[in-house]
Every structure is written in structure tokens, then in C-alpha cells.
Design an enzyme around this catalytic site. Structure first.
Site, PDB file in Angstrom:
ATOM      1  N   CYS A 179      -2.087  -0.458   7.405  1.00  0.00           N
ATOM      2  CA  CYS A 179      -1.286   0.760   7.299  1.00  0.00           C
ATOM      3  C   CYS A 179      -1.233   1.522   8.618  1.00  0.00           C
ATOM      4  O   CYS A 179      -0.181   2.031   8.997  1.00  0.00           O
ATOM      5  CB  CYS A 179      -1.815   1.622   6.164  1.00  0.00           C
ATOM      6  SG  CYS A 179      -1.555   0.845   4.554  1.00  0.00           S
ATOM      7  N   GLU A 214       1.130   3.815   1.876  1.00  0.00           N
ATOM      8  CA  GLU A 214       1.717   4.167   3.167  1.00  0.00           C
ATOM      9  C   GLU A 214       2.915   3.288   3.494  1.00  0.00           C
ATOM     10  O   GLU A 214       3.956   3.768   3.955  1.00  0.00           O
ATOM     11  CB  GLU A 214       0.684   4.020   4.300  1.00  0.00           C
ATOM     12  CG  GLU A 214      -0.531   4.904   4.147  1.00  0.00           C
ATOM     13  CD  GLU A 214      -1.705   4.228   3.462  1.00  0.00           C
ATOM     14  OE1 GLU A 214      -2.848   4.511   3.865  1.00  0.00           O
ATOM     15  OE2 GLU A 214      -1.500   3.424   2.524  1.00  0.00           O
ATOM     16  N   HIS A 223       0.861  -1.179   0.000  1.00  0.00           N
ATOM     17  CA  HIS A 223       0.000   0.000   0.000  1.00  0.00           C
ATOM     18  C   HIS A 223       0.898   1.230   0.000  1.00  0.00           C
ATOM     19  O   HIS A 223       2.060   1.174   0.422  1.00  0.00           O
ATOM     20  CB  HIS A 223      -0.897   0.011   1.230  1.00  0.00           C
ATOM     21  CG  HIS A 223      -1.970  -1.026   1.197  1.00  0.00           C
ATOM     22  ND1 HIS A 223      -3.052  -0.977   2.041  1.00  0.00           N
ATOM     23  CD2 HIS A 223      -2.144  -2.137   0.438  1.00  0.00           C
ATOM     24  CE1 HIS A 223      -3.841  -2.007   1.799  1.00  0.00           C
ATOM     25  NE2 HIS A 223      -3.303  -2.741   0.829  1.00  0.00           N
ATOM     26  N   CYS A 261      -5.993   2.001   6.065  1.00  0.00           N
ATOM     27  CA  CYS A 261      -6.610   0.745   6.484  1.00  0.00           C
ATOM     28  C   CYS A 261      -5.937   0.255   7.769  1.00  0.00           C
ATOM     29  O   CYS A 261      -4.988   0.868   8.263  1.00  0.00           O
ATOM     30  CB  CYS A 261      -6.465  -0.300   5.378  1.00  0.00           C
ATOM     31  SG  CYS A 261      -4.772  -0.910   5.153  1.00  0.00           S
TER      32      CYS A 261
END
Length: 144
Positions: A81, A50, A48, A78
Site C-alpha cells: 500500500c 488503500e 487492500h 503495509c
């Protein structure tokens, strides 16, 4: 300025067929790590925006802890993260648009306010939210 860079990164991800999320890690006014969603292109479910940005920042600092840093991300993080932000000891999180289904900062679990974490993160949401949300909406409209 930093959220604008995150939006540019999100657009780059969209060009590659990734959900358009971008992130930058800032320390002392300087970007030390950046990334965009890459789980499809890298065959890595943890890639992701992040996490990619935090990995780059940690490598830059030669330390897995990033105290006094701020992570700017275009969409509300999420669970994975947010957990990574906690482990990295990021001081501040700034995000753009809410993520009503999977966002855990404000939309769902409100993780920053949970008492069981041993680290607290200062949170600011809604920064350039319309632009960030429009990127995601346009991406999914094209896919349908």
C-alpha cells in the site's frame, strides 16, 4: 470527519468478514475515492482498503497520479500500500492505529524516511487510533 468515514468503511468490511480497514482519498476537501479491505470477497490479494480507494480516486480523476491528495486510512499501511501511495504521488497520508507487525510507515521499515524514493509523502499517524485499533481487536476476538 474523513477518518470517521474511513472507520465506517472499515466496519462495513468487518460485516463481510474482511479485516476492518477503511480508506478515503481526499482532494480539495472532497472525497474522490473510498474503499475497505476486500481481498477475501473479491479473491484479489491486492484489494487492500488503500488500493481500492486509490483505484476509485484515479478513476474519478481519470489519472493514475493523485498529486495534492490525502489518503486517510484506519491502520498503518503495509509495504504494497505504501508503494502504491508513492506511485500515485499522494501528497499526504493520515493513518489511525499502528500496525506493529506489517506497518511500514513507523512500526517497521519507516519507508517515508528512506532516501531512495523519488517522491516524499507527508505523514500523520495516530488519528482516531483507539477507535481504529478497537475495530481490529474486536474483529479478531470474534474469530478466535
Amino acid at each position: 470527519m474523513f477518518m470517521q468515514r474511513a472507520l465506517e468503511l472499515a466496519a462495513k468490511g468487518a460485516e463481510l468478514g474482511e479485516v476492518p480497514v477503511g480508506a478515503v482519498v481526499v482532494l480539495d476537501g472532497e472525497i474522490i475515492g473510498e474503499g475497505f479491505n476486500q481481498p477475501i470477497t473479491s479473491s484479489d490479494p491486492s484489494a487492500h482498503a488503500e488500493v481500492v480507494a486509490l483505484r476509485a480516486a484515479a478513476a474519478h480523476q481519470e489519472n493514475y497520479r493523485l498529486p495534492q491528495s490525502t489518503l486517510y486510512v484506519t491502520i498503518e499501511p503495509c509495504t504494497m500500500c505504501f508503494g502504491t501511495l508513492i506511485h500515485a504521488r499522494v501528497a499526504r497520508l493520515v493513518y489511525g492505529a499502528a500496525e506493529p507487525r506489517a506497518g511500514v510507515v513507523a512500526s517497521q521499515l519507516q519507508l517515508p524516511s528512506q532516501p531512495f524514493f523519488n517522491h516524499k509523502i507527508q505523514v500523520e499517524g495516530g488519528v482516531l487510533a483507539e477507535q481504529a485499533g478497537d475495530l481490529v481487536k474486536a474483529f479478531f476476538q470474534k474469530r478466535r
